[in-house]
Design an enzyme around this catalytic site. Structure first.
Site, PDB file in Angstrom:
ATOM      1  N   CYS A  91       3.791   8.562   2.385  1.00  7.58           N
ATOM      2  CA  CYS A  91       4.143   7.768   1.202  1.00  7.58           C
ATOM      3  C   CYS A  91       4.177   6.272   1.481  1.00  7.58           C
ATOM      4  O   CYS A  91       3.832   5.462   0.613  1.00  7.58           O
ATOM      5  CB  CYS A  91       5.467   8.232   0.619  1.00  7.58           C
ATOM      6  SG  CYS A  91       6.878   8.135   1.749  1.00  7.58           S
ATOM      7  N   HIS A 238      11.796   8.252   0.139  1.00  6.85           N
ATOM      8  CA  HIS A 238      10.431   8.202  -0.386  1.00  6.85           C
ATOM      9  C   HIS A 238      10.066   6.760  -0.718  1.00  6.85           C
ATOM     10  O   HIS A 238      10.924   5.972  -1.125  1.00  6.85           O
ATOM     11  CB  HIS A 238      10.357   9.076  -1.637  1.00  6.85           C
ATOM     12  CG  HIS A 238       8.979   9.320  -2.153  1.00  6.85           C
ATOM     13  ND1 HIS A 238       7.914   9.653  -1.340  1.00  6.85           N
ATOM     14  CD2 HIS A 238       8.479   9.279  -3.432  1.00  6.85           C
ATOM     15  CE1 HIS A 238       6.836   9.825  -2.083  1.00  6.85           C
ATOM     16  NE2 HIS A 238       7.153   9.596  -3.351  1.00  6.85           N
ATOM     17  N   ASN A 256       3.958   6.980  -8.504  1.00  7.25           N
ATOM     18  CA  ASN A 256       4.172   7.893  -7.395  1.00  7.25           C
ATOM     19  C   ASN A 256       2.836   8.278  -6.767  1.00  7.25           C
ATOM     20  O   ASN A 256       1.775   7.892  -7.261  1.00  7.25           O
ATOM     21  CB  ASN A 256       4.915   9.138  -7.888  1.00  7.25           C
ATOM     22  CG  ASN A 256       5.664   9.849  -6.781  1.00  7.25           C
ATOM     23  OD1 ASN A 256       5.550   9.499  -5.602  1.00  7.25           O
ATOM     24  ND2 ASN A 256       6.431  10.869  -7.139  1.00  7.25           N
TER      25      ASN A 256
END
Length: 336
Positions: A91, A238, A256
């Site tokens: 991520c 995250h 995202n």
């Protein structure tokens, strides 16, 4: 008890008065272990604690508000398509790469370049593993090594469907394309945004930025509206790209990297100062002054030329120094 699937989560979700709506998605088909594997934003806790202590001891001089009431960089067509990191803790690399893609478009009059997350995550000093990474380290690599184009090392080339599995998984490796360096994009300037005003100013006047936050189980099944933590265990940290905000709605708008099927077309809104998710506990990170491949090559050539000049000058100085009468010359007897 952890939520093993969407059905068990839905039963619990109905007990709460949430202001957002969940939806079933492919993340629900992942095992709990696979879901947690996607949360790979590492935190240097000692550095973070030191930064918080410094801010507490000497609070920031609050920046003058220069922000709009609402910002959405998608409206200028500057944000690249939503991508999917699959079951890999990449991520940090996905969010940093997405930030550079957006800044290229903003600074280069709408130019679109698809950059390689695989190049940043697997071929940098992070190494060819699916382990998590630090956002600051990923940005540093974007400054020094750059990120090449997607076609040089496609993330899809890492996908493999293993026997007995319906969902593809990532097989980590590094592939260096001969054209890699010639197509690498670099960034000159990075900034750390600690205060709310700094973040909103940057989002208004510069572009999107990267944020790190704590994820709880309910976030996996986010559907739409403004997310706030309702139920479930803490899963991990995250990193995502913040592309805007709304003062009226009191939320950050984020991109995202779990594919366009997740959330609201791959995006989500999250409430300001939501202490349960700690979205505002860590700094935001921004960049500017993108160095395009041709510029990067020219800068490298200039650096090598300058380095070569000083190297030759030092050699010349050394030769002249050895000719001076007061400098002892080495003879065969000096070794005796």
């Amino acid at each position: 008890m952890p939520f093993k699937d969407f059905q068990t989560f839905s039963s619990d979700f109905k007990l709460h008065k949430a202001q957002w709506k969940p939806k079933e998605n492919k993340i629900g088909a992942y095992s709990p272990q696979k879901r947690r594997a996607m949360l790979g934003a590492l935190i240097d806790e000692e550095a973070h604690a030191a930064n918080k202590a410094l801010l507490a001891e000497k609070p920031l001089v609050e920046a003058a508000p220069k922000f709009a009431q609402e910002v959405d960089w998608r409206q200028g067509n500057h944000v690249s398509d939503v991508k999917d990191q699959y079951d890999c803790g990449a991520c940090a690399s996905f969010s940093v790469t997405a930030m550079l893609e957006a800044m290229i478009s903003i600074e280069q009059s709408g130019l679109k370049i698809d950059l390689s997350e695989a190049d940043l995550h697997f071929c940098s000093n992070h190494g060819p593993t699916c382990e998590g990474w630090y956002v600051e380290a990923a940005i540093k690599q974007a400054q020094t090594r750059g990120i090449t184009e997607e076609e040089c090392f496609p993330y899809s080339s890492l996908l493999k469907t293993l026997p007995g599995q319906s969902i593809p998984t990532i097989i980590p490796r590094c592939t260096i394309n001969p054209a890699r360096d010639a197509k690498a994009v670099k960034v000159k300037t990075s900034v750390k945004l600690n205060s709310m005003t700094e973040r909103k100013n940057h989002l208004t006047t510069i572009g999107p930025c990267v944020a790190i936050f704590k994820v709880y189980e309910d976030f996996y099944w986010y559907g739409n509206n403004v997310y706030h933590h309702v139920s479930g265990n803490y899963e991990g940290n995250h990193a995502v790209l913040v592309v805007g905000f709304s003062e009226q709605g009191q939320y950050w708008l984020c991109k995202n990297s779990w594919g366009p099927e997740w959330g609201d077309g791959g995006y989500f809104k999250i409430a300001y100062k939501d202490r349960d998710t700690l979205f505002d506990d860590y700094p935001f990170y921004g960049v500017k002054n993108i160095i395009m491949p041709k510029q990067a090559q020219e800068n490298e050539q200039k650096w090598n030329s300058t380095k070569g000049f000083w190297s030759e000058l030092l050699k010349l100085f050394g030769r002249l120094l050895r000719r001076l009468p007061f400098v002892k010359k080495k003879t065969d007897h000096d070794d005796d």
